[in-house]
Design an enzyme around this catalytic site. Structure first.
Site, PDB file in Angstrom:
ATOM      1  CD  GLU A 227     -12.106  -1.435   2.736  1.00 40.55           C
ATOM      2  OE1 GLU A 227     -11.277  -1.145   2.326  1.00 40.55           O
ATOM      3  OE2 GLU A 227     -12.319  -1.159   4.045  1.00 40.55           O
TER       4      GLU A 227
ATOM      5  CG  ASP B 115      -2.324  -0.392   1.136  1.00 36.35           C
ATOM      6  OD1 ASP B 115      -2.726  -0.471  -0.208  1.00 36.35           O
ATOM      7  OD2 ASP B 115      -2.956  -0.664   2.217  1.00 36.35           O
TER       8      ASP B 115
HETATM    9  O1  KIV Z   1      -4.832  -1.954   4.353  1.00 38.02           O
HETATM   10  C1  KIV Z   1      -5.566  -2.763   4.067  1.00 38.02           C
HETATM   11  O2  KIV Z   1      -5.564  -3.903   4.857  1.00 38.02           O
HETATM   12  C2  KIV Z   1      -6.350  -2.729   2.895  1.00 38.02           C
HETATM   13  C3  KIV Z   1      -7.180  -4.260   2.465  1.00 38.02           C
HETATM   14  C4  KIV Z   1      -8.306  -4.274   3.436  1.00 38.02           C
HETATM   15  C5  KIV Z   1      -7.683  -4.245   1.130  1.00 38.02           C
HETATM   16  O3  KIV Z   1      -6.170  -1.840   2.117  1.00 38.02           O
HETATM   17 NA    NA Z   2      -5.177  -0.301   2.711  1.00 41.42          NA
END
Ligand code: KIV
Ligand code: NA
Length: 270
Positions: free
Chosen positions: A181, A83
């Site tokens: 989501e 991320d």
């Molecule tokens: O940060 C995270 O865990 C996420 C997932 C829930 C898709 O972005």
């Molecule tokens: Na995330």
């Protein structure tokens, strides 16, 4: 041993056997899921799940890199996606490229994930053109809770068309997959049918091309709250608390350590 999938393999899984994914933040968790997952996400949920932050907004590049490096050491057959944290990509496509390149270079991740639909399409296209595979994330985007007004279901009613436009935009921009989501099941199914890239559901639909959960949620390790979309497959938090209580009782009763845990003056001759 199978090689780890590449983003193109994930893209090609559209419409096939559902893709399996979980988040991971540490080496042992990554090792536990490596053989079972197509890809593993180093999610910025690490801030809430492991660091006790109230939201994902306080997560830094340094936190993502440290956890990304730990996860990479535990994976050999699953692809790693990382991320981009809040503030590391929204300002400009150049800022996004600089930080995405750093995340990949310093962790070995094969792709980045960023939040946002139509408004991030230009950035997604810029990264993809320069060698950075991008997983998009639309619907509820937790980095925007302050403008979304909380962790509400997204894309209901009048907001449905905008959600469809977001899905079209990220696919058109070149994302290899998109996380959906907390959207209505019928919207997730409609998006899955209309875009050419895999949809990865979380609080979406079993009809998505794949599913993801936060591993600490599904193991029952994170218990501060439970979203409706979480299924707990284990209760490790309760098990851990019971184990710690048993240890505390043993120590206070001097029944731990026992004979097998302590050392004699001389090593045994055999
Ligand atoms: O940060 C995270 O865990 C996420 C997932 C829930 C898709 O972005
Ligand atoms: Na995330």
């Amino acid at each position: 041993k199978k090689r780890a999938p590449m983003p193109d393999d994930i893209r090609a899984a559209k419409g096939g056997t559902p893709l399996v994914s979980l988040t991971a933040y540490t080496t042992p968790m990554a090792q536990m899921m490596d053989a079972h997952c197509d890809f593993v996400l180093v999610g910025d949920s690490v801030g809430m799940v492991l660091h006790g932050l109230p939201s994902t907004l306080g997560v830094t590049m340094e936190m993502m890199i440290l956890h990304g490096q730990a996860v990479a050491r535990g994976l050999s057959s699953a692809m790693m996606v990382i991320d981009m944290p809040f503030g590391s990509y929204e300002e400009s496509r150049e800022q996004a490229f600089r930080n995405a390149a750093r995340l990949m270079a310093e962790t070995g991740a094969g792709a980045v994930k960023l939040e946002g639909g139509a408004h991030m399409a230009e950035t997604i296209a810029f990264l993809v053109a320069r060698g950075i595979p991008v997983m998009a994330h639309i619907g509820l985007t937790p980095q925007s809770i302050n403008t979304l007004g909380g962790y509400k279901v997204q894309g209901r009613g009048d907001a449905r068309d905008a959600a469809l436009a977001d899905a079209d935009a990220v696919a058109q921009a070149g994302a290899f997959a998109v996380v959906l989501e907390k959207v209505p099941q019928s919207l997730a199914d409609e998006i899955t049918a209309r875009i050419p890239i895999p949809t990865i559901g979380i609080g979406a639909s079993a009809g998505c091309d794949g599913q993801i959960l936060v591993v600490d949620d599904m193991l029952g390790l994170f218990t501060a709250f439970k979203a409706k979309f979480v299924k707990r497959y284990a209760h490790l938090g309760d098990d851990g608390a019971a184990a710690i209580a048993a240890y505390a009782a043993d120590v206070r009763a001097r029944t731990f350590p026992a004979a097998e845990h302590v050392f004699a003056d001389e090593a045994p001759s055999t």
